[in-house]
Motif scaffolding. Structure first.
Motif, PDB file in Angstrom:
ATOM      1  N   GLU A 163       0.831  -1.206   0.000  1.00 27.58           N
ATOM      2  CA  GLU A 163       0.000   0.000   0.000  1.00 27.58           C
ATOM      3  C   GLU A 163       0.863   1.252   0.000  1.00 27.58           C
ATOM      4  N   ARG A 164       0.464   2.216  -0.800  1.00 32.00           N
ATOM      5  CA  ARG A 164       1.134   3.515  -0.820  1.00 32.00           C
ATOM      6  C   ARG A 164       0.439   4.395   0.203  1.00 32.00           C
ATOM      7  N   LEU A 165       1.213   5.057   1.046  1.00 38.49           N
ATOM      8  CA  LEU A 165       0.629   5.901   2.068  1.00 38.49           C
ATOM      9  C   LEU A 165       1.496   7.107   2.347  1.00 38.49           C
ATOM     10  N   ARG A 166       0.911   8.067   3.026  1.00 34.75           N
ATOM     11  CA  ARG A 166       1.618   9.279   3.450  1.00 34.75           C
ATOM     12  C   ARG A 166       2.020   9.094   4.905  1.00 34.75           C
ATOM     13  N   PHE A 167       3.243   9.472   5.241  1.00 33.55           N
ATOM     14  CA  PHE A 167       3.723   9.296   6.606  1.00 33.55           C
ATOM     15  C   PHE A 167       4.642  10.447   6.990  1.00 33.55           C
ATOM     16  N   THR A 168       4.839  10.601   8.288  1.00 30.94           N
ATOM     17  CA  THR A 168       5.712  11.637   8.829  1.00 30.94           C
ATOM     18  C   THR A 168       6.827  10.974   9.616  1.00 30.94           C
ATOM     19  N   THR A 207      11.979  17.001  10.701  1.00 26.86           N
ATOM     20  CA  THR A 207      10.694  16.400  10.381  1.00 26.86           C
ATOM     21  C   THR A 207      10.580  16.279   8.871  1.00 26.86           C
ATOM     22  N   GLU A 208       9.947  15.201   8.431  1.00 28.20           N
ATOM     23  CA  GLU A 208       9.762  14.955   7.006  1.00 28.20           C
ATOM     24  C   GLU A 208       8.356  14.403   6.784  1.00 28.20           C
ATOM     25  N   VAL A 209       7.700  14.841   5.732  1.00 29.67           N
ATOM     26  CA  VAL A 209       6.440  14.254   5.290  1.00 29.67           C
ATOM     27  C   VAL A 209       6.707  13.636   3.924  1.00 29.67           C
ATOM     28  N   SER A 210       6.389  12.353   3.793  1.00 31.69           N
ATOM     29  CA  SER A 210       6.682  11.631   2.561  1.00 31.69           C
ATOM     30  C   SER A 210       5.526  10.730   2.169  1.00 31.69           C
ATOM     31  N   GLU A 211       5.571  10.256   0.933  1.00 31.11           N
ATOM     32  CA  GLU A 211       4.715   9.178   0.479  1.00 31.11           C
ATOM     33  C   GLU A 211       5.626   8.017   0.149  1.00 31.11           C
ATOM     34  N   SER A 228       7.786  17.274   1.991  1.00 30.50           N
ATOM     35  CA  SER A 228       8.371  18.431   2.672  1.00 30.50           C
ATOM     36  C   SER A 228       9.322  17.939   3.742  1.00 30.50           C
ATOM     37  N   SER A 229      10.269  18.818   4.090  1.00 31.28           N
ATOM     38  CA  SER A 229      11.276  18.456   5.063  1.00 31.28           C
ATOM     39  C   SER A 229      11.839  19.708   5.710  1.00 31.28           C
TER      40      SER A 229
END
Length: 81
Positions: free
Chosen positions: A43-48, A55-59, A76-77
């Motif tokens: 599954e593809r998901l968004r995570f922090t 801090t990083e927000v990725s998929e 974003s990072s």
């Protein structure tokens, strides 16, 4: 590619540093593992990611074999964008 699901209250520790694939270990106290929150293999998901300083927000893609999150896109990072 669209995200395939929404999952709440999942947070896991990782032994990984740097920008590669994250190897996951156990759930953070008071949270579910990704599997217990209903995330399925592939599954593809968004995570922090929090490392204490950045801090990083990725998929990325969750894999149950080896228990990993493979970054696909850093959205974003606080450490270099």
């Amino acid at each position: 590619m669209a995200l395939t699901g929404r999952h709440n209250i999942a947070a896991m520790w990782s032994t990984t540093s740097g920008t590669g694939t994250l190897t996951l270990t156990t759930a953070v106290s008071g949270h579910n593992t990704f599997a217990n929150a209903g995330v399925v293999d592939g599954e593809r998901l968004r995570f922090t990611v929090f490392d204490g300083a950045n801090t990083e927000v990725s998929e990325g893609i969750y894999t149950t074999s080896g228990l990993t999150l493979t970054r696909a896109t850093v959205l974003s990072s606080t450490n270099g964008g």
